[in-house]
Design an enzyme around this catalytic site. Structure first.
Site, PDB file in Angstrom:
ATOM      1  N   HIS A   1      -2.770   3.063  -4.766  1.00 44.03           N
ATOM      2  CA  HIS A   1      -2.172   2.575  -3.515  1.00 44.03           C
ATOM      3  C   HIS A   1      -0.724   2.125  -3.735  1.00 44.03           C
ATOM      4  CE1 HIS A   1      -5.718   2.746  -0.913  1.00 44.03           C
ATOM      5  NE2 HIS A   1      -6.426   2.362  -1.958  1.00 44.03           N
TER       6      HIS A   1
ATOM      7  N   ASP B   1     -12.590  -2.955  11.088  1.00 39.96           N
ATOM      8  CA  ASP B   1     -11.951  -1.755  11.622  1.00 39.96           C
ATOM      9  C   ASP B   1     -12.991  -0.703  12.012  1.00 39.96           C
ATOM     10  OD1 ASP B   1     -12.394  -1.675   8.780  1.00 39.96           O
ATOM     11  OD2 ASP B   1     -11.246   0.185   8.664  1.00 39.96           O
TER      12      ASP B   1
ATOM     13  N   ASP C   1       0.855  -1.184   0.000  1.00 39.25           N
ATOM     14  CA  ASP C   1       0.000   0.000   0.000  1.00 39.25           C
ATOM     15  C   ASP C   1       0.891   1.234   0.000  1.00 39.25           C
ATOM     16  OD1 ASP C   1      -2.353   1.794   0.455  1.00 39.25           O
ATOM     17  OD2 ASP C   1      -3.325  -0.119   0.871  1.00 39.25           O
TER      18      ASP C   1
ATOM     19  N   GLU D   1      -9.743   2.520  -5.493  1.00 39.38           N
ATOM     20  CA  GLU D   1      -9.354   3.878  -5.111  1.00 39.38           C
ATOM     21  C   GLU D   1      -8.162   4.395  -5.934  1.00 39.38           C
ATOM     22  OE1 GLU D   1     -10.906   3.987  -0.490  1.00 39.38           O
ATOM     23  OE2 GLU D   1      -8.848   3.354  -0.865  1.00 39.38           O
TER      24      GLU D   1
END
Length: 494
Positions: free
Chosen positions: A201, A361, A130, A268
């Site tokens: 990422h 999370d 990432d 993303e």
């Protein structure tokens, strides 16, 4: 903890520690039949070796909490007199661990494999790369770990005020580490699925090899490994040299991971740099793909073909649907259920992991002491109610396209094993039952009772620092570190 189906039996019978096992191919794959008898032995018959293994996990449940300790415990005493027949509802029962944002060392990953095995989960998805860290040794590109595996500091919490942990953070797995992890998991009938997230990422990789970025838009040599969170504008360029670079990365990944599925991320990926890049615009015209979405789709299709030629299957986050999807690709539906529904109806296999339901999370309650409260509130009852088959697909032929589901644990705010444990458990036990057992007859009251009477003691025996039913203990709180609770029913990427 998946609930086994008890067929018959009254009272207790002695158990002298003898376990007889055999395979009966007439049983379902991963299914088993466990019988306790008056002769002091237990018989476990599996549809395959995995079924025998899952039957052994049920035997551990019957033996009591001490059977879940690492030290040898006497496997003798009394057992209920039962015949248990059981089989999983889904073949993909997964857990994703993000080791890129905060690194989990090999010992921690092996520990989680044991925890997954005890809960009859059979896929460990490792998010290995990432913006904030590259965690896999690639021998032909050593700077990926020499540079990309460490960041100089780490953002604490979300939003304001800006708080920082000024200690450098880093770590990576050697290839021998990963071979060990894969072999350890295979012994427990768990498949390890690797993820190399591209074309977004990728700041850690660009920090190591600046030529991978859009050098005609910005000075990529000035980029370091990212230290904060959020969607990042810095993405890979689409040149032939960059594709060849990642083919080289994936060649080494395939050598380490026998998994049929290889995850390439695809999520993303902002297109602003490509819009501003003359090289990217020329590439779009050269390929005839129309626009930036088409360029990303072309990259995904390229790696889908490349993996298929080597006998593997590409899996990616649901953004890979944008611009058209490669025929053999499998979709992980994370932004909700819609991507999974669209993919299944178009003939693609799907793994359901909607963030609104099974992102671990996210905060576990609205209690003000929840540590670094992020996302939507997802209680134990919420996770237990999860059904991997969306209502739009239920009862249709497309439902068979749902391979299963996985719960995802992103680690921006979980810097060590203790913090990961708090967010994951006991919700992963609820998820495990939701993906193993039939949805019919699901009873949260009964599950909660079994947790209280049996399973919290098993988690204690396994050394899990779980969230207690009454809320966080004082040492589990993180006062003063800002969270980012979601109040809208829709996800905002900003």
């Amino acid at each position: 903890m998946p609930r086994p189906v008890r067929i018959s039996g009254e009272g207790n019978v002695p158990f002298d520690g003898t376990v007889r096992t055999r395979i009966d191919a007439s049983l379902p794959s991963e299914g088993y039949r466990l019988t306790t008898g008056a002769d002091g032995a237990v018989e476990i018959v599996g549809g395959d070796e995995a079924g025998v293994f899952w039957g052994r996990q049920t035997l551990r449940q019957l033996l009591g909490p001490d059977a879940f300790r690492q030290s040898a415990q006497p496997a003798k005493g009394e057992l209920p007199h039962v015949v248990i027949e059981d089989a999983p509802r889904f073949r993909w029962r997964g857990f994703m661990l993000d080791v890129a944002r905060h690194f989990t060392p090999k010992s921690g990953v092996l520990r989680y494999i044991d925890l997954l095995a005890a809960h009859k989960l059979n896929v460990l998805h490792l998010h290995l790369t990432d913006d904030q860290g590259w965690r896999i040794e690639i021998k032909r590109y050593p700077r990926l770990t020499e540079v990309g595996s460490s960041r100089r500091r780490t953002k604490l919490g979300w939003g304001e005020p800006d708080l920082w942990d000024d200690r450098p953070h880093g770590g990576f797995f050697t290839q021998d580490d990963l071979r060990e992890i894969v072999a350890y998991a295979a012994e427990r009938h768990i498949t390890v699925v690797p993820e190399i997230d591209l074309p977004g990422h990728m700041q850690a990789a660009i920090a190591a090899y600046p030529e991978l970025g859009n050098t005609d838009v910005l000075d990529t040599a000035a980029l370091g490994v990212k230290t904060d969170w959020g969607v990042n504008p810095h993405v890979l360029n689409a040149g032939d040299a960059t594709l060849l670079f990642f083919e080289g990365v994936l060649e080494e990944v395939l050598d380490l991971f026998p998994s049929r599925f290889v995850h390439i991320g695809g999520d993303e990926c902002p297109k602003d740099e490509w819009k501003a890049s003359p090289a990217a615009q020329a590439r779009i015209r050269e390929l005839g793909v129309g626009d930036e979405d088409g360029l990303q789709s072309w990259i995904v299709r390229h790696f889908d073909r490349w993996l298929a030629e080597r006998g593997r299957r590409l899996v990616g986050w649901d953004e890979i649907l944008e611009g058209g999807l490669a025929a053999g690709a499998t979709v992980m539906s994370w932004r909700g259920r819609d991507g999974g529904v669209s993919a299944a109806e178009a003939g693609h296999d799907v793994v359901m992991c909607p963030m609104q339901e099974v992102y671990l999370d996210h905060r576990q309650s609205d209690h003000p002491d929840e540590p670094v409260a992020f996302g939507w509130t997802k209680t134990l009852a919420d996770v237990y109610a999860f059904d991997a088959v969306p209502p739009e697909l239920a009862g249709t032929a497309h439902a068979d396209r749902v391979l299963g589901a996985q719960a995802n644990m992103w680690t921006e705010q979980t810097e060590n094993q203790q913090r990961i444990d708090y967010m994951v458990w006991p919700r992963l036990a609820a998820f495990a039952e939701a993906v193993w057992s039939p949805s019919e007859g699901r009873d949260f009251g009964g599950f909660e009772r079994r947790m209280r009477e049996e399973h919290y003691a098993r988690l204690d025996a396994m050394g899990v620092d779980y969230r207690r039913p009454g809320g966080p203990l004082p040492y589990q709180q993180r006062p003063g570190i800002p969270g980012r609770p979601f109040t809208s029913p829709k996800y905002d990427e900003s």
